[in-house]
Design a protein around this motif. Structure first.
Motif, PDB file in Angstrom:
ATOM      1  N   ASP A   1       0.483  -0.973   0.271  1.00 34.37           N
ATOM      2  CA  ASP A   1       0.076   0.033   0.262  1.00 34.37           C
ATOM      3  C   ASP A   1       1.241   1.442  -0.054  1.00 34.37           C
ATOM      4  OD1 ASP A   1       0.660   0.685   2.258  1.00 34.37           O
ATOM      5  OD2 ASP A   1      -1.101  -0.022   3.424  1.00 34.37           O
ATOM      6  N   GLY A   2       0.096   2.662  -0.172  1.00 34.41           N
ATOM      7  CA  GLY A   2       1.155   3.830  -0.253  1.00 34.41           C
ATOM      8  C   GLY A   2       1.638   3.903   0.964  1.00 34.41           C
ATOM      9  N   PHE A   3       0.874   4.100   2.309  1.00 36.66           N
ATOM     10  CA  PHE A   3       1.802   4.187   3.193  1.00 36.66           C
ATOM     11  C   PHE A   3       3.050   3.399   3.236  1.00 36.66           C
ATOM     12  CE2 PHE A   3      -3.043   3.894   5.405  1.00 36.66           C
ATOM     13  CZ  PHE A   3      -2.451   5.678   5.418  1.00 36.66           C
ATOM     14  N   GLU A   4       3.392   1.680   2.949  1.00 37.34           N
ATOM     15  CA  GLU A   4       3.995   1.294   3.028  1.00 37.34           C
ATOM     16  C   GLU A   4       5.421   2.104   2.188  1.00 37.34           C
ATOM     17  OE1 GLU A   4       6.582  -1.197   4.717  1.00 37.34           O
ATOM     18  OE2 GLU A   4       4.942  -0.769   5.623  1.00 37.34           O
ATOM     19  N   VAL A   5       4.835   2.458   0.455  1.00 36.95           N
ATOM     20  CA  VAL A   5       5.548   2.323  -0.536  1.00 36.95           C
ATOM     21  C   VAL A   5       7.018   4.363   0.411  1.00 36.95           C
ATOM     22  CG1 VAL A   5       5.784   3.592  -2.666  1.00 36.95           C
ATOM     23  CG2 VAL A   5       4.566   2.120  -2.279  1.00 36.95           C
ATOM     24  N   CYS A   6       5.600   5.396   1.144  1.00 33.59           N
ATOM     25  CA  CYS A   6       5.546   6.289   1.549  1.00 33.59           C
ATOM     26  C   CYS A   6       7.322   6.139   2.961  1.00 33.59           C
ATOM     27  CB  CYS A   6       5.112   7.133   1.945  1.00 33.59           C
ATOM     28  SG  CYS A   6       5.382   8.770   2.759  1.00 33.59           S
TER      29      CYS A   6
ATOM     30  N   GLU B   1      18.846   8.108   0.114  1.00 31.52           N
ATOM     31  CA  GLU B   1      19.166   9.065  -1.635  1.00 31.52           C
ATOM     32  C   GLU B   1      17.861   9.624  -2.161  1.00 31.52           C
ATOM     33  OE1 GLU B   1      19.812   4.824  -1.513  1.00 31.52           O
ATOM     34  OE2 GLU B   1      20.698   6.293   0.455  1.00 31.52           O
ATOM     35  N   THR B   2      16.577   8.802  -1.081  1.00 32.44           N
ATOM     36  CA  THR B   2      14.995   8.973  -1.915  1.00 32.44           C
ATOM     37  C   THR B   2      14.312  10.554  -1.216  1.00 32.44           C
ATOM     38  OG1 THR B   2      14.545   6.775  -1.100  1.00 32.44           O
ATOM     39  CG2 THR B   2      14.772   7.302  -2.950  1.00 32.44           C
ATOM     40  N   ARG B   3      14.783  10.482   0.641  1.00 32.95           N
ATOM     41  CA  ARG B   3      13.528  10.785   1.606  1.00 32.95           C
ATOM     42  C   ARG B   3      13.396  12.622   1.155  1.00 32.95           C
ATOM     43  NH1 ARG B   3      18.063  10.351   5.705  1.00 32.95           N
ATOM     44  NH2 ARG B   3      16.943   8.574   6.094  1.00 32.95           N
ATOM     45  N   HIS B   4      14.418  13.181  -0.086  1.00 32.74           N
ATOM     46  CA  HIS B   4      14.032  14.566  -0.105  1.00 32.74           C
ATOM     47  C   HIS B   4      13.059  14.335  -1.019  1.00 32.74           C
ATOM     48  CE1 HIS B   4      16.294  12.965  -3.288  1.00 32.74           C
ATOM     49  NE2 HIS B   4      15.523  14.228  -4.314  1.00 32.74           N
ATOM     50  N   ILE B   5      12.544  13.372  -1.811  1.00 34.91           N
ATOM     51  CA  ILE B   5      11.089  13.565  -3.000  1.00 34.91           C
ATOM     52  C   ILE B   5      10.021  13.580  -2.293  1.00 34.91           C
ATOM     53  CG2 ILE B   5       9.965  11.994  -4.873  1.00 34.91           C
ATOM     54  CD1 ILE B   5      12.270  10.814  -4.845  1.00 34.91           C
ATOM     55  N   PRO B   6       9.120  14.890  -2.851  1.00 35.27           N
ATOM     56  CA  PRO B   6       8.195  14.583  -1.670  1.00 35.27           C
ATOM     57  C   PRO B   6       7.101  14.098  -2.226  1.00 35.27           C
ATOM     58  CG  PRO B   6       8.911  17.104  -3.166  1.00 35.27           C
ATOM     59  CD  PRO B   6       9.597  15.869  -3.711  1.00 35.27           C
ATOM     60  N   VAL B   7       6.562  13.733  -1.507  1.00 26.41           N
ATOM     61  CA  VAL B   7       5.666  12.995  -2.046  1.00 26.41           C
ATOM     62  C   VAL B   7       4.375  12.963  -0.939  1.00 26.41           C
ATOM     63  CG1 VAL B   7       4.467  10.245  -0.713  1.00 26.41           C
ATOM     64  CG2 VAL B   7       6.846  10.633  -1.109  1.00 26.41           C
ATOM     65  N   ILE B   8       3.309  13.208  -2.027  1.00 28.77           N
ATOM     66  CA  ILE B   8       0.996  13.815  -2.328  1.00 28.77           C
ATOM     67  C   ILE B   8       0.573  12.511  -2.537  1.00 28.77           C
ATOM     68  CG2 ILE B   8       0.076  15.281  -3.006  1.00 28.77           C
ATOM     69  CD1 ILE B   8       2.226  17.189  -3.881  1.00 28.77           C
TER      70      ILE B   8
ATOM     71  N   VAL C   1       3.981   8.091   7.781  1.00 28.13           N
ATOM     72  CA  VAL C   1       4.896   7.768   7.198  1.00 28.13           C
ATOM     73  C   VAL C   1       6.463   8.708   6.564  1.00 28.13           C
ATOM     74  CG1 VAL C   1       3.399   5.486   6.815  1.00 28.13           C
ATOM     75  CG2 VAL C   1       3.309   6.916   5.547  1.00 28.13           C
ATOM     76  N   GLY C   2       5.744   9.863   6.783  1.00 31.25           N
ATOM     77  CA  GLY C   2       5.977  11.073   6.206  1.00 31.25           C
ATOM     78  C   GLY C   2       6.062  12.261   4.523  1.00 31.25           C
ATOM     79  N   CYS C   3       4.314  11.274   4.276  1.00 32.44           N
ATOM     80  CA  CYS C   3       4.182  12.071   3.339  1.00 32.44           C
ATOM     81  C   CYS C   3       3.785  13.117   3.592  1.00 32.44           C
ATOM     82  CB  CYS C   3       2.490  11.201   3.131  1.00 32.44           C
ATOM     83  SG  CYS C   3       0.966  12.601   3.618  1.00 32.44           S
ATOM     84  N   ASP C   4       4.063  14.040   2.300  1.00 32.03           N
ATOM     85  CA  ASP C   4       4.723  15.640   2.394  1.00 32.03           C
ATOM     86  C   ASP C   4       3.160  16.097   2.656  1.00 32.03           C
ATOM     87  OD1 ASP C   4       7.807  15.874   2.030  1.00 32.03           O
ATOM     88  OD2 ASP C   4       6.836  14.916   1.218  1.00 32.03           O
ATOM     89  N   CYS C   5       1.879  15.990   1.904  1.00 34.53           N
ATOM     90  CA  CYS C   5       0.742  16.451   1.424  1.00 34.53           C
ATOM     91  C   CYS C   5      -0.379  15.202   1.451  1.00 34.53           C
ATOM     92  CB  CYS C   5       0.966  17.273   0.498  1.00 34.53           C
ATOM     93  SG  CYS C   5      -0.735  18.325   0.358  1.00 34.53           S
ATOM     94  N   TYR C   6      -1.375  15.231   1.632  1.00 34.74           N
ATOM     95  CA  TYR C   6      -2.627  14.766   1.865  1.00 34.74           C
ATOM     96  C   TYR C   6      -3.698  14.546   1.353  1.00 34.74           C
ATOM     97  CZ  TYR C   6      -5.245  10.395   3.402  1.00 34.74           C
ATOM     98  OH  TYR C   6      -5.664   9.213   3.974  1.00 34.74           O
TER      99      TYR C   6
END
Length: 123
Positions: free
Chosen positions: A61-66, A74-81, A98-103
């Motif tokens: 699921d998306g939570f796990e992907v995030c 290497e990827t933590r700087h990528i914004p996740v919406i 889980v660190g999403c930048d925007c919901y």
């Protein structure tokens, strides 16, 4: 100027097409995958500038992907919406955990999604 790359992770084909057309028309380079495993593989192969992520996905699921994206240096700087039909307070809290930048919840206004994407890519 190089086009910003956006990875759309959405298992509903019609929505994936719609979001792809919308973002391509706004000048973004768009790629799309339909499950969580493919998302992580795509991020490894061709690092996007931003990830538009559904939560209810097959395989992972998306939570796990995030969580995976945000745990790696290497990827933590990528914004996740997160763009999802899951509207409960618990889901929103979990997204933040889980660190999403925007919901953003579905149904969504295209203009608002574009505005949000542009805001994160401008940082």
């Amino acid at each position: 100027m190089a086009k910003k790359k956006i990875l759309i992770v959405e298992d509903e084909e019609s929505l994936l097409k719609l979001e792809s057309i919308l973002l391509t028309s706004k000048g973004f380079q768009v790629s799309g995958v339909t499950n969580g495993r493919e998302a992580l593989e795509a991020i490894e192969e061709d690092r996007p500038d931003l990830v538009l992520l559904d939560i209810m996905l097959p395989e992972m699921d998306g939570f796990e992907v995030c969580r995976h994206i945000k745990q790696k240096a290497e990827t933590r700087h990528i914004p996740v919406i997160m763009l999802t039909a899951k509207k409960t307070r618990e889901d929103m809290d979990k997204g933040r955990e889980v660190g999403c930048d925007c919901y953003i919840t579905k149904p969504f206004k295209s203009a608002m999604v574009i505005e949000t994407i542009q805001r994160y890519l401008a940082k």
